[in-house]
Design a protein around this motif. Structure first.
Motif, short mmCIF file in Angstrom:
data_model
loop_
_atom_site.label_atom_id
_atom_site.label_comp_id
_atom_site.label_asym_id
_atom_site.label_seq_id
_atom_site.Cartn_x
_atom_site.Cartn_y
_atom_site.Cartn_z
N TRP A 58 0.84 -1.56 0.13
CA TRP A 58 0.23 0.29 -0.19
C TRP A 58 1.27 1.37 -0.27
N GLN A 59 2.33 1.00 0.90
CA GLN A 59 3.23 2.40 0.71
C GLN A 59 4.68 2.61 0.07
N GLY A 60 4.96 0.63 0.30
CA GLY A 60 5.59 0.91 -0.89
C GLY A 60 7.43 0.96 0.02
N PRO A 61 8.04 0.43 -0.23
CA PRO A 61 9.81 1.16 0.43
C PRO A 61 10.02 2.12 1.48
N ARG A 62 9.04 2.98 0.58
CA ARG A 62 10.10 4.61 0.84
C ARG A 62 9.15 5.08 2.35
N ALA A 63 7.65 4.13 2.39
CA ALA A 63 7.58 4.24 3.79
C ALA A 63 8.77 4.10 5.06
N PHE A 64 9.34 2.90 4.92
CA PHE A 64 10.25 1.99 5.85
C PHE A 64 11.50 3.74 5.77
N ARG A 65 11.45 3.71 5.02
CA ARG A 65 12.74 4.60 4.92
C ARG A 65 12.51 5.70 5.20
N THR A 66 11.54 5.94 4.72
CA THR A 66 11.13 7.39 5.51
C THR A 66 10.74 7.01 6.93
N THR A 67 10.89 6.65 7.45
CA THR A 67 10.32 5.98 9.09
C THR A 67 11.20 6.01 9.52
N PHE A 68 12.17 5.26 9.29
CA PHE A 68 13.95 4.59 9.93
C PHE A 68 14.61 5.98 9.75
N GLY A 69 14.60 6.83 8.67
CA GLY A 69 14.90 7.79 9.02
C GLY A 69 15.45 8.54 9.33
N ALA A 70 13.87 8.73 10.62
CA ALA A 70 13.88 9.77 11.81
C ALA A 70 14.99 9.82 12.84
N GLY A 71 14.95 8.42 12.51
CA GLY A 71 16.42 7.99 14.19
C GLY A 71 16.04 6.82 14.80
N TRP A 72 17.29 6.77 16.24
CA TRP A 72 17.37 6.37 17.00
C TRP A 72 15.59 5.69 17.69
N PRO A 73 14.86 7.21 18.11
CA PRO A 73 13.52 7.18 18.25
C PRO A 73 12.87 5.98 18.08
N VAL A 74 13.04 5.97 16.75
CA VAL A 74 11.76 5.25 16.27
C VAL A 74 12.59 3.66 16.14
N TRP A 75 13.82 3.39 16.23
CA TRP A 75 14.30 2.02 16.51
C TRP A 75 14.03 1.92 18.14
N ILE A 76 13.65 2.88 18.57
CA ILE A 76 13.63 2.33 20.11
C ILE A 76 12.02 1.90 20.54
N TYR A 77 11.09 2.48 19.58
CA TYR A 77 9.76 1.90 19.25
C TYR A 77 9.39 1.10 18.91
N ALA A 78 9.85 0.59 17.29
CA ALA A 78 10.33 -1.20 17.06
C ALA A 78 10.81 -2.06 18.24
N ILE A 79 12.09 -2.09 18.48
CA ILE A 79 12.39 -2.91 19.56
C ILE A 79 11.11 -2.73 20.66
N CYS A 80 10.76 -1.75 21.53
CA CYS A 80 9.40 -1.66 22.24
C CYS A 80 8.07 -1.95 21.59
#
Length: 300
Positions: A58-80
């Motif tokens: 529905w959104q394509g690979p760009r959605a992942f690049r945009t989200t994880f491009g926001a930096g380490w807080p996104v990785w914290i959210y993913a892990i949690c």
């Protein structure tokens, strides 16, 4: 916001449907006749694959690049997000469903506290009063775990761990608004599937229970994840919180009816204190027109 507003009605219907899809979550854990680590593995794997594929379509690979491009807080959210999803299953495997959902209902309060500490967000008097009352109910639930069949303090503590871990993730997500962290969910789920694999026995699921595995992660959780990522965008946070309480009421009833799991008097009284206190608090917030939102409005 008036209920005649089409966006409000749309948000109300989508969010309510998302909550209803998540109600059977804990029951599905009961119906799959294997250990908690194995159920958690399959939930993480299936949810990760299904939601990841849906986002790609529905959104394509760009959605992942945009989200994880926001930096380490996104990785914290993913892990949690992945950790809390796994811990939820393990908590249900160790204590009663009623105990787990009543304890998890307190998550918005812990999230607000974490946001106060990490982001400097102000706590209203309403929130502070609610924080003072809700632990009384949780204390009663924990006290009764030694008296109720199928309940245990260990499972209650794991449920409390779910609250703390996911609240940390939500706080990280708040720090990168308005970036959507939804694409981080499949990454976190797949990561925890890998972590759980050495502790799980994936093929120990009885032949007749594979349907529950598929429905659990591939339908109910995937649908609730999608709907609860969309609906709350159109609603005040207090209204979202009120709708989320539906699960806390219906999940123990569903378990009682389907698998005859009696929540016990202490859980019922403690849960009533938690639910009524949170309900009144969020009704007051609606009346006052507050819009302090926790995004995304999800549950592990």
């Amino acid at each position: 916001m008036s209920t005649s507003n089409p966006d409000h009605i749309k948000g109300l219907l989508i969010t309510a449907l998302g909550v209803l899809f998540i109600v059977p979550d804990s029951l599905m854990v009961r119906l799959i006749d294997t250990d908690g680590a194995t159920v958690a593995f399959w939930k993480s794997l299936v949810v990760g694959l299904v939601t990841g594929l849906a986002i790609l379509i529905w959104q394509g690979p760009r959605a992942f690049r945009t989200t994880f491009g926001a930096g380490w807080p996104v990785w914290i959210y993913a892990i949690c997000a992945g950790a809390s999803g796994a811990l939820f299953v393990i908590a249900v495997a160790h204590t009663s469903i009623a105990n787990v959902v009543f304890i998890i209902a307190a998550m918005p309060l812990v999230s607000a506290l974490f946001s106060r500490i990490a982001l400097g967000e102000r706590l209203s008097r309403r929130t502070a009063i609610t924080m003072a009352v809700v632990p009384v109910g949780i204390g009663l639930i924990a006290f009764g775990s030694g008296e109720t069949e199928g309940a245990s303090l260990t499972g209650d503590l794991i449920a409390l761990g779910v609250v703390c871990v996911f609240s940390l993730g939500l706080t990280a997500a708040r720090s990168v608004r308005p970036v959507s962290v939804v694409p981080a969910i499949p990454a976190g789920m797949l990561l925890w599937a890998l972590i759980l694999l050495p502790f799980a026995d994936p093929m120990s699921v009885p032949p007749g229970d594979w349907i529950w595995v598929a429905l659990h992660g591939g339908f109910f959780i995937a649908m609730s994840t999608a709907l609860l990522a969309i609906g709350p965008r159109f609603l005040p946070s207090a209204e979202v919180a009120l709708l989320m309480l539906i699960e806390s009421v219906l999940a123990p009833i569903l378990a009682w009816v389907v698998v005859d799991e009696d929540p016990g008097l202490y859980a019922l009284v403690g849960g009533a204190i938690v639910i009524v206190t949170l309900g009144i608090s969020n009704l007051v917030a609606l009346v006052q027109g507050r819009r302090v939102a926790v995004r995304p409005a999800m549950r592990p």
